[in-house]
Design a protein around this motif. Structure first.
Motif, PDB file in Angstrom:
ATOM      1  N   SER A 138       0.616  -1.249   0.009  1.00 21.35           N
ATOM      2  CA  SER A 138       0.089  -0.050   0.028  1.00 21.35           C
ATOM      3  C   SER A 138       0.793   1.264  -0.104  1.00 21.35           C
ATOM      4  O   SER A 138       1.741   1.247   0.791  1.00 21.35           O
ATOM      5  CB  SER A 138      -1.015  -0.003   1.147  1.00 21.35           C
ATOM      6  OG  SER A 138      -1.834  -0.932   1.126  1.00 21.35           O
TER       7      SER A 138
ATOM      8  N   VAL B 104       0.645   5.419  -0.348  1.00 20.49           N
ATOM      9  CA  VAL B 104      -0.325   6.780  -0.341  1.00 20.49           C
ATOM     10  C   VAL B 104       0.627   8.024  -0.406  1.00 20.49           C
ATOM     11  O   VAL B 104       1.560   8.086   0.504  1.00 20.49           O
ATOM     12  CB  VAL B 104      -1.589   6.821   0.884  1.00 20.49           C
ATOM     13  CG1 VAL B 104      -2.271   8.058   0.712  1.00 20.49           C
ATOM     14  CG2 VAL B 104      -2.085   5.613   0.851  1.00 20.49           C
TER      15      VAL B 104
ATOM     16  N   ARG C 224      -5.274  12.964  -1.716  1.00 14.94           N
ATOM     17  CA  ARG C 224      -4.709  11.794  -1.421  1.00 14.94           C
ATOM     18  C   ARG C 224      -4.644  10.833  -2.621  1.00 14.94           C
ATOM     19  O   ARG C 224      -5.591  10.521  -3.096  1.00 14.94           O
ATOM     20  CB  ARG C 224      -5.037  10.939  -0.332  1.00 14.94           C
ATOM     21  CG  ARG C 224      -4.811  11.612   1.065  1.00 14.94           C
ATOM     22  CD  ARG C 224      -5.060  10.687   2.269  1.00 14.94           C
ATOM     23  NE  ARG C 224      -5.454  11.703   3.185  1.00 14.94           N
ATOM     24  CZ  ARG C 224      -6.507  12.234   3.811  1.00 14.94           C
ATOM     25  NH1 ARG C 224      -7.590  12.385   3.361  1.00 14.94           N
ATOM     26  NH2 ARG C 224      -6.578  13.082   5.037  1.00 14.94           N
TER      27      ARG C 224
ATOM     28  N   GLY D 154      -3.767   7.070  -3.723  1.00  9.89           N
ATOM     29  CA  GLY D 154      -2.995   5.706  -3.204  1.00  9.89           C
ATOM     30  C   GLY D 154      -3.112   4.522  -3.965  1.00  9.89           C
ATOM     31  O   GLY D 154      -4.158   4.522  -5.036  1.00  9.89           O
TER      32      GLY D 154
END
Length: 180
Positions: A30, A32, A138, A140
């Motif tokens: 992940s 971001v 954001r 991501g």
């Protein structure tokens, strides 16, 4: 004969160690990144919700201005697909689809890569009003590397690789929107 036996043992170890190590290595990634844009929330969201506009700010789209692009559906709506094909191996071929929209707050995407490797991952953009004239964006990515390919995460810093590209894209987006 002893030399061949020792070489065989070494080869087995060279193959076995990464495969065993991959069993204990994370498979999910992940990343971001975020940026504050000095524009009202509705302006930032209204520009960014159109997937075609990523051609103006995404680092990957800007890496090959001659890539082939195709679009299906209505941009800015669930189900819209933007596909690309490039001779540049850093860009490759794939498609991005709008999976869901939480109006003004979040857009979720499916990322399907076909070349130089196959992968099905997810991405998103989130939008938050900081004040009347500032918006936090954001960007991501949630990826998955199946066993034994996840062993590549030992040498690939996905956080930096993808994160730096997201940051470049967000800075490009900021420059575009703050000029207007």
């Amino acid at each position: 004969m002893k030399i061949l036996k020792n070489m065989a043992i070494i080869i087995v170890i060279i193959i076995a160690v990464p495969l065993i190590g991959a069993l204990f290595t994370a498979k999910d990634v992940s990343v971001v990144r975020e940026i504050t844009i000095d524009r009202p929330h509705h302006e930032v969201y209204d520009y960014t919700k159109y997937l075609k506009n990523q051609d103006s700010y995404s680092k990957w789209a800007l890496m090959d201005p001659d890539m082939q692009k195709e679009y299906r559906g209505t941009d800015g709506e669930v189900g819209f697909v933007a596909s690309w094909k490039s001779e540049n191996p850093d860009v490759g071929a794939g498609e991005q689809e709008i999976l869901s929209i939480q109006e003004g707050e979040r857009i979720d995407y499916a990322l399907r890569f076909f070349e130089p490797f196959e992968s099905n991952d997810k991405a998103f953009m989130e939008f938050e009003s900081i004040n009347e004239n500032q918006t936090l964006v954001r960007w991501g990515y949630d990826g998955h590397m199946a066993y034994p390919m996840n062993a590549m995460l030992w040498v690939m810093d996905m956080e930096a690789m993808v994160g730096d590209d997201f940051q470049t894209g967000l800075e490009n987006l900021k420059n575009i929107l703050e000029k207007n």
